[in-house]
Structures are given as structure tokens and as C-alpha cells.
Scaffold this active site. Structure first.
Site, PDB file in Angstrom:
ATOM      1  N   HIS A 252      -4.711  -5.495  -1.218  1.00 47.71           N
ATOM      2  CA  HIS A 252      -5.541  -5.266  -0.036  1.00 47.71           C
ATOM      3  C   HIS A 252      -6.528  -6.422   0.117  1.00 47.71           C
ATOM      4  CE1 HIS A 252      -3.829  -1.292  -0.651  1.00 47.71           C
ATOM      5  NE2 HIS A 252      -4.205  -0.987   0.577  1.00 47.71           N
TER       6      HIS A 252
ATOM      7  N   SER B 125       0.839  -1.196   0.000  1.00 46.15           N
ATOM      8  CA  SER B 125       0.000   0.000   0.000  1.00 46.15           C
ATOM      9  C   SER B 125       0.882   1.257   0.000  1.00 46.15           C
ATOM     10  CB  SER B 125      -0.956  -0.040   1.203  1.00 46.15           C
ATOM     11  OG  SER B 125      -1.959   0.936   1.090  1.00 46.15           O
TER      12      SER B 125
ATOM     13  N   GLU C 112      -1.778  -3.137  -7.923  1.00 42.78           N
ATOM     14  CA  GLU C 112      -2.975  -3.398  -7.132  1.00 42.78           C
ATOM     15  C   GLU C 112      -3.487  -2.054  -6.624  1.00 42.78           C
ATOM     16  OE1 GLU C 112      -3.518  -3.118  -3.542  1.00 42.78           O
ATOM     17  OE2 GLU C 112      -1.633  -2.025  -3.338  1.00 42.78           O
TER      18      GLU C 112
END
Length: 300
Positions: free
Chosen positions: A274, A112, A204
Site C-alpha cells: 500500500h 490487497s 505486506e
């Protein structure tokens, strides 16, 4: 010619591993993660930021910088785990000194917002691990946590996936780069920007509008980042949002539309991002990617 990797030593029992928060503060303790790491035979050292709070951040910028710098420099620390993502790493990255880290590389783990560090460290030719973080351990699947252990201890890492109707078939071998799509785009134009040419790109994201994903993919295309890739691996695009007036394409269709002029293999649905089933992958390391009509094979 690709630069020679400065690979950190793989972990062994008795090694010290540090946990720090370079971005958002933790909403609760991470005792389950500490217990897990200790069960692997590791000694866990907690940074000051783990229980610090400054508005939404895990301490102010100075504290978060000092905490991460301490572990970058400490020769006894063999790996650094970001406790969580969120937002904030970009605020401190230019204040960090990576000279000791470059001389004595160690594993950096996270995903992230931690993509900012993955991207920056990529330019030092030091591999990093995209994988589960302490905040996510209570909800993480056992296979995803086991994949992180294997990556840290240098054990064989191979993934076999079911075919996906959106996949573009093909075979390639190249270094893996990537991370969170929003962060990769945010790094562009800075000293932390990754070199995409000849690489397999992993992407992602979470909680984005479909039109925003489309916009970011077009940004990568127009800046020449997609044209020279050796391959593309698409991880979880979770909790995607749409406007009242539908965008008209899902994430897979968006990506295929933007990459339709290229002929490299594309894997959709890789279990990383995630997700509770967020499997570890190693950025910087050479990866073998083989996508057939029957299966997908990814070997590190």
C-alpha cells in the site's frame, strides 16, 4: 518436484485488457488508468462493476461474480485488472468457475484484497501479478507503473535495493508467493490456501495494530508455514497502529523474532504494497534473491 507453470501469454499492442471490481466500489472515475493502459497500446474493456454500487461493494455479490466470470471466460481478454481492493473478493471466489481460465490462462493483476485471487490461482499453477491498480494510478510513481508494464509485456524485471539493517543475509532461488498478510492468514484452512513449502514469501499490510501483525506471524509459524520457506521478502507495512500501552516491537522486530529459528534470507523494505511506489512482482514465477551487506538483488 515443483509443478510446471501454466504461464499466460505476455501482452502485445492491440490486446484487450479488462477492468473489473471484485470487491469495494470505486470512489471516483479511473480515467487516468484507462489513458495509461491505452498509451501502452492496449484496448481497455470496462466491466459492469466499474461504476456499480451496492452499499460498500461494487455491485452485489451476483453482479461482481458475473462480471469477473465474464472476463475469466472471454478468450479475447488477455489480462484482468482489479480496479481496487478493499473487501469482498472472498464473498464471491467460491462461485467462480476457473476451468476456462485454466485452459486459456491470462494475467490477473491487483493487490490487497485481491490476494484472495492470487492465493486461489496459485493452486492452478498460473502466475499472477501483484501491482498497481487503476484506483491508485493518479498517486503512483512512474517507476512503479513502468514495472507493471514490464511485467505485463514480459520484459526483464530486476530490482536492486539499498541494504537494510534488519536484513538477514543470504542467497536463494525459488518460486515467489504471498500478498497481503491479513488475507493470507484468512485463506488458511480453505481450498484457496497457498502451498508455502520451498517458496519465497512476500508479505505486506496496512492499517493493522502491531499486536495483530505479531499474532498473524505467530499463526504462520505455529501452522508450519514459515519453517519451510526458502526466503522472505517484507514489503510495505504502512499506517501501523499501536495501543495506548506500547506493544514494544516494531514490524521488523516482530518478524525477526518469529523467524529467528530459521536461516533463510530476509529482505525488509521492498517497495511493494500500500505505497505510491508499489512495484510489480510476479507470484508463481521463480525469483533469484541475493542479500548482501551492500545491496539486495531480486531478479525474476
Amino acid at each position: 518436484m515443483l509443478a510446471k507453470l501454466n504461464t499466460p501469454p505476455y501482452l502485445k499492442k492491440g490486446d484487450k485488457i479488462a477492468i473489473t471490481c471484485p470487491a469495494k466500489k470505486l470512489p471516483h472515475d479511473i480515467n487516468s488508468a484507462i489513458t495509461l493502459l491505452e498509451s501502452w497500446g492496449l484496448e481497455v474493456v470496462l466491466g459492469e462493476t466499474v461504476y456499480a454500487s451496492h452499499y460498500q461493494f461494487a455491485g452485489d455479490d451476483n453482479l461482481r461474480t458475473r462480471d469477473l466470470q465474464r472476463f475469466l471466460d472471454d478468450a479475447e481478454i488477455k489480462a484482468i485488472v482489479a480496479a481496487r481492493g478493499g473487501y469482498g473478493t472472498i464473498r464471491i471466489i467460491d462461485q467462480l468457475d476457473f476451468s476456462s481460465f485454466s485452459r486459456r490462462p491470462k494475467w490477473l493483476i491487483g493487490f490487497s484484497d485481491i490476494t484472495a485471487l492470487h492465493s486461489h490461482i496459485h493452486n492452478l499453477d498460473i502466475p499472477t501479478i501483484h501491482g498497481q491498480m487503476p484506483l491508485n494510478v493518479p498517486d503512483a510513481t512512474k517507476p512503479s507503473l513502468e514495472s507493471l508494464r514490464k511485467a505485463l509485456f514480459g520484459e526483464s524485471l530486476e530490482y536492486l535495493l539499498e541494504p537494510n539493517t534488519y536484513n538477514a543475509l543470504g542467497e536463494t532461488s525459488a518460486p515467489l508467493i504471498g500478498g497481503n498478510l491479513s488475507l493470507l492468514v484468512m485463506m488458511m484452512g480453505s481450498v484457496s490456501e497457498m502451498d508455502f513449502k520451498g517458496k519465497i514469501l512476500f508479505i505486506e499490510d496496512v492499517g493493522e495494530y502491531l499486536y495483530a501483525v505479531d499474532r498473524m506471524m505467530w499463526n504462520l509459524k505455529r501452522s508450519g508455514k514459515l519453517e519451510g520457506l526458502a526466503g522472505l521478502i517484507v514489503g510495505g507495512f504502512t499506517s501501523m497502529k499501536d495501543n495506548d500501552e506500547p506493544f514494544g516491537q516494531n514490524v521488523e522486530e516482530i518478524i525477526l523474532n518469529v523467524t529467528k529459528d530459521y536461516h533463510y534470507p530476509i529482505c525488509f523494505g521492498f517497495p511493494a504494497g500500500h505505497l505510491s511506489d508499489n512495484h510489480a512482482i510476479i507470484f508463481g514465477k521463480n525469483v533469484y534473491l541475493n542479500i548482501t551487506a551492500d545491496r539486495v538483488q531480486i531478479v525474476f
